[in-house]
Scaffold this motif. Structure first.
Motif, PDB file in Angstrom:
ATOM      1  N   LEU A   1       0.804  -1.227   0.000  1.00 14.28           N
ATOM      2  CA  LEU A   1       0.000   0.000   0.000  1.00 14.28           C
ATOM      3  C   LEU A   1       0.833   1.272   0.000  1.00 14.28           C
ATOM      4  O   LEU A   1       0.300   2.368   0.204  1.00 14.28           O
ATOM      5  CB  LEU A   1      -0.925   0.008   1.233  1.00 14.28           C
ATOM      6  N   SER A   2       2.115   1.159  -0.268  1.00 13.36           N
ATOM      7  CA  SER A   2       3.003   2.320  -0.158  1.00 13.36           C
ATOM      8  C   SER A   2       2.593   3.477  -1.070  1.00 13.36           C
ATOM      9  O   SER A   2       2.838   4.647  -0.746  1.00 13.36           O
ATOM     10  CB  SER A   2       4.444   1.905  -0.471  1.00 13.36           C
ATOM     11  N   ALA A   3       1.966   3.168  -2.202  1.00 13.00           N
ATOM     12  CA  ALA A   3       1.545   4.227  -3.125  1.00 13.00           C
ATOM     13  C   ALA A   3       0.256   4.900  -2.675  1.00 13.00           C
ATOM     14  O   ALA A   3      -0.078   5.985  -3.182  1.00 13.00           O
ATOM     15  CB  ALA A   3       1.365   3.641  -4.527  1.00 13.00           C
ATOM     16  N   ASN A   4      -0.466   4.279  -1.749  1.00 13.78           N
ATOM     17  CA  ASN A   4      -1.778   4.798  -1.366  1.00 13.78           C
ATOM     18  C   ASN A   4      -1.892   5.231   0.095  1.00 13.78           C
ATOM     19  O   ASN A   4      -2.785   5.992   0.449  1.00 13.78           O
ATOM     20  CB  ASN A   4      -2.854   3.734  -1.612  1.00 13.78           C
ATOM     21  N   VAL A   5      -1.014   4.740   0.947  1.00 11.10           N
ATOM     22  CA  VAL A   5      -1.087   5.063   2.371  1.00 11.10           C
ATOM     23  C   VAL A   5       0.261   5.612   2.821  1.00 11.10           C
ATOM     24  O   VAL A   5       1.303   5.002   2.577  1.00 11.10           O
ATOM     25  CB  VAL A   5      -1.441   3.821   3.217  1.00 11.10           C
ATOM     26  N   ARG A   6       0.224   6.757   3.500  1.00 12.74           N
ATOM     27  CA  ARG A   6       1.473   7.396   3.926  1.00 12.74           C
ATOM     28  C   ARG A   6       1.331   7.875   5.365  1.00 12.74           C
ATOM     29  O   ARG A   6       0.333   8.496   5.733  1.00 12.74           O
ATOM     30  CB  ARG A   6       1.789   8.576   3.010  1.00 12.74           C
ATOM     31  N   MET A   7       2.339   7.579   6.164  1.00 11.34           N
ATOM     32  CA  MET A   7       2.378   8.076   7.536  1.00 11.34           C
ATOM     33  C   MET A   7       3.215   9.345   7.564  1.00 11.34           C
ATOM     34  O   MET A   7       4.387   9.342   7.187  1.00 11.34           O
ATOM     35  CB  MET A   7       2.931   7.007   8.479  1.00 11.34           C
ATOM     36  N   LEU A   8       2.602  10.432   8.008  1.00  8.38           N
ATOM     37  CA  LEU A   8       3.241  11.743   7.976  1.00  8.38           C
ATOM     38  C   LEU A   8       4.116  12.010   9.189  1.00  8.38           C
ATOM     39  O   LEU A   8       4.947  12.921   9.166  1.00  8.38           O
ATOM     40  CB  LEU A   8       2.170  12.839   7.893  1.00  8.38           C
ATOM     41  N   GLY A   9       3.928  11.248  10.267  1.00 10.13           N
ATOM     42  CA  GLY A   9       4.625  11.565  11.505  1.00 10.13           C
ATOM     43  C   GLY A   9       3.987  12.771  12.162  1.00 10.13           C
ATOM     44  O   GLY A   9       2.844  13.145  11.865  1.00 10.13           O
ATOM     45  N   ARG A  10       4.718  13.379  13.060  1.00  2.00           N
ATOM     46  CA  ARG A  10       4.205  14.557  13.765  1.00  2.00           C
ATOM     47  C   ARG A  10       4.111  15.743  12.812  1.00  2.00           C
ATOM     48  O   ARG A  10       5.055  16.031  12.074  1.00  2.00           O
ATOM     49  CB  ARG A  10       5.126  14.900  14.935  1.00  2.00           C
ATOM     50  N   VAL A  11       2.978  16.426  12.811  1.00  2.00           N
ATOM     51  CA  VAL A  11       2.791  17.607  11.969  1.00  2.00           C
ATOM     52  C   VAL A  11       2.550  18.816  12.864  1.00  2.00           C
ATOM     53  O   VAL A  11       2.097  18.691  14.002  1.00  2.00           O
ATOM     54  CB  VAL A  11       1.616  17.428  10.982  1.00  2.00           C
ATOM     55  N   SER A  12       2.847  19.996  12.354  1.00  2.00           N
ATOM     56  CA  SER A  12       2.618  21.231  13.107  1.00  2.00           C
ATOM     57  C   SER A  12       1.125  21.521  13.171  1.00  2.00           C
ATOM     58  O   SER A  12       0.323  20.943  12.425  1.00  2.00           O
ATOM     59  CB  SER A  12       3.342  22.403  12.443  1.00  2.00           C
ATOM     60  N   ASN A  13       0.738  22.430  14.049  1.00  2.00           N
ATOM     61  CA  ASN A  13      -0.666  22.817  14.151  1.00  2.00           C
ATOM     62  C   ASN A  13      -1.172  23.394  12.839  1.00  2.00           C
ATOM     63  O   ASN A  13      -2.308  23.140  12.426  1.00  2.00           O
ATOM     64  CB  ASN A  13      -0.849  23.841  15.279  1.00  2.00           C
ATOM     65  N   GLU A  14      -0.325  24.165  12.164  1.00  2.00           N
ATOM     66  CA  GLU A  14      -0.715  24.764  10.891  1.00  2.00           C
ATOM     67  C   GLU A  14      -0.915  23.683   9.827  1.00  2.00           C
ATOM     68  O   GLU A  14      -1.884  23.739   9.047  1.00  2.00           O
ATOM     69  CB  GLU A  14       0.342  25.772  10.425  1.00  2.00           C
ATOM     70  N   GLU A  15      -0.027  22.713   9.797  1.00  2.00           N
ATOM     71  CA  GLU A  15      -0.156  21.620   8.831  1.00  2.00           C
ATOM     72  C   GLU A  15      -1.390  20.773   9.118  1.00  2.00           C
ATOM     73  O   GLU A  15      -2.079  20.321   8.187  1.00  2.00           O
ATOM     74  CB  GLU A  15       1.105  20.744   8.866  1.00  2.00           C
TER      75      GLU A  15
END
Length: 393
Positions: A260-274
């Motif tokens: 599923l690498s092309a369809n599912v991505r883990m972003l990790g920690r994101v900023s409040n704005e992101e």
């Protein structure tokens, strides 16, 4: 009214639902006209970037932190002279005994969840006897803290029932005041197509978004499993998962293993704005929690941005979404239930609330001004109980 609060961590350094609630809650108290003084435990020597009157009660270890919170609380009682003591995390308030406070100051405790039970679930790799022993010790700590409280505030019926059934607290002492969202920040984007292009989302591509702490009870693994079926029918769909936690590496491996690498991505920690931008850009947000979902701040944040939310029919998520549309609730927490509902939505077979209706629902029910008013009423009730108790001695 002078309100002394104690929390867990600082959201900018330790993102999480309780920590975000605590910051916004203290800001709401201030705007409502109260004088606030708060204590949180952050990294040692960390400077808290805030205009709020909040101190970092840091310590080098868990017991050092607990003692630091007690030390700062006793000092605040002398200098700040609070009218109410309002702890938000049982462990850090556990050494603030009833005798540490003048008899006229009520203790109004925010119950954000069963810390002992949550910890037990996250320690799945440890031997059962170890988990049970640690659970019992932690629960004793919680009960010591709750035993001295005059009144309690919970965010949902679900947490009211846990507080009553698991800790023996009488319903008459518990007030349900749902969480709220900073609706001026969590708002629809004026140009979603441009935002989606900025995030790399193609025109017409379906974007699913999930913001969760990456721990086992959040059900992320089941959502990833569900995407296998979703992608077979909608190969262009994308799922982005924001957040961090101990299960992240395992779930990243699961994505690769399932192709599923092309369809599912883990972003990790994101900023409040992101985080706001991902909510705004998504077609749907997903809250797949298996258990112990006391409220679901992410649910109302997403809806405040105009994005409908699909969630498992448990706890606070169920209480929020059932008021909007039953079509937003998965039948249960299985991967099959998630994939079936998501495919129906992507195929246009569900009648879902509009983006405007989602935001309006939040504005009518989950604002910080209404929370501050309701909390103030609880404070006054607790003060009156204390006055009567002191006068009768």
């Amino acid at each position: 009214m002078r309100v002394l609060t104690t929390g867990l961590g600082w959201n900018e350094l330790q993102p999480g639902g309780l920590n975000r609630y605590y910051v916004d809650y203290n800001q709401a108290l201030k705007q409502y006209g109260h004088s606030e003084f708060g204590l949180v435990v952050a990294e040692q020597n960390a400077e808290l970037q805030t205009s709020l009157n909040i101190t970092n009660a840091a310590g080098s270890g868990i017991w050092s932190r607990i003692r630091a919170v007690r030390h700062h609380t006793v000092k605040a009682v002398e200098s700040f002279r609070p009218d109410v003591f309002n702890p938000h995390f049982a462990l850090y308030a556990s050494m603030v005994s009833r005798n540490s406070l003048p008899s006229h100051i009520p203790i109004v405790t925010h119950f954000h969840g069963p810390w002992a039970l949550e910890s037990k679930m996250e320690e799945g790799g440890k031997p059962r006897i170890v988990r049970e022993a640690r659970y019992l010790i932690k629960k004793q700590v919680e009960q010591v803290t709750y035993r001295r409280s005059d009144r309690f505030i919970v965010l949902s019926e679900y947490f009211r029932d846990i507080l009553s059934n698991n800790y023996g607290i009488d319903h008459s002492k518990i007030h349900i005041i749902p969480g709220a969202v900073e609706h001026e920040r969590f708002t629809p984007h004026p140009d979603r197509p441009a935002l989606r292009a900025k995030l790399g989302i193609a025109p017409g591509q379906k974007l699913l978004f999930c913001a969760r702490r990456i721990v086992r009870r959040m059900g992320i693994d089941r959502l990833i499993d569900a995407m296998q079926t979703v992608v077979r029918e909608h190969p262009g769909s994308r799922l982005y998962i924001a957040g961090d936690g101990p299960m992240r590496s395992e779930y990243e491996q699961q994505i690769v293993r399932l192709g599923l690498s092309a369809n599912v991505r883990m972003l990790g920690r994101v900023s409040n704005e992101e985080l706001v931008e991902w909510y705004q850009a998504a077609d749907y947000s997903i809250v797949p929690t298996i258990t112990l979902e006391g409220f679901g701040l992410v649910t109302i944040e997403s809806m405040a941005c105009g994005t409908p939310v699909f969630g498992t029919p448990y706890g606070g998520t169920n209480e929020i979404l059932r008021q909007v549309s039953s079509d937003l609730l998965f039948e249960d927490g299985t991967a099959e239930a998630m994939s079936g509902k998501l495919i129906s939505a992507l195929n246009g077979r569900l009648t879902l609330p509009t983006r405007e209706a989602c935001r309006e629902h939040v504005l009518q029910r989950y604002t910080w001004s209404s929370v501050a008013g309701a909390v103030t009423d609880v404070f006054r009730e607790a003060q009156e109980i204390r006055r009567k108790g002191v006068a009768s001695r």
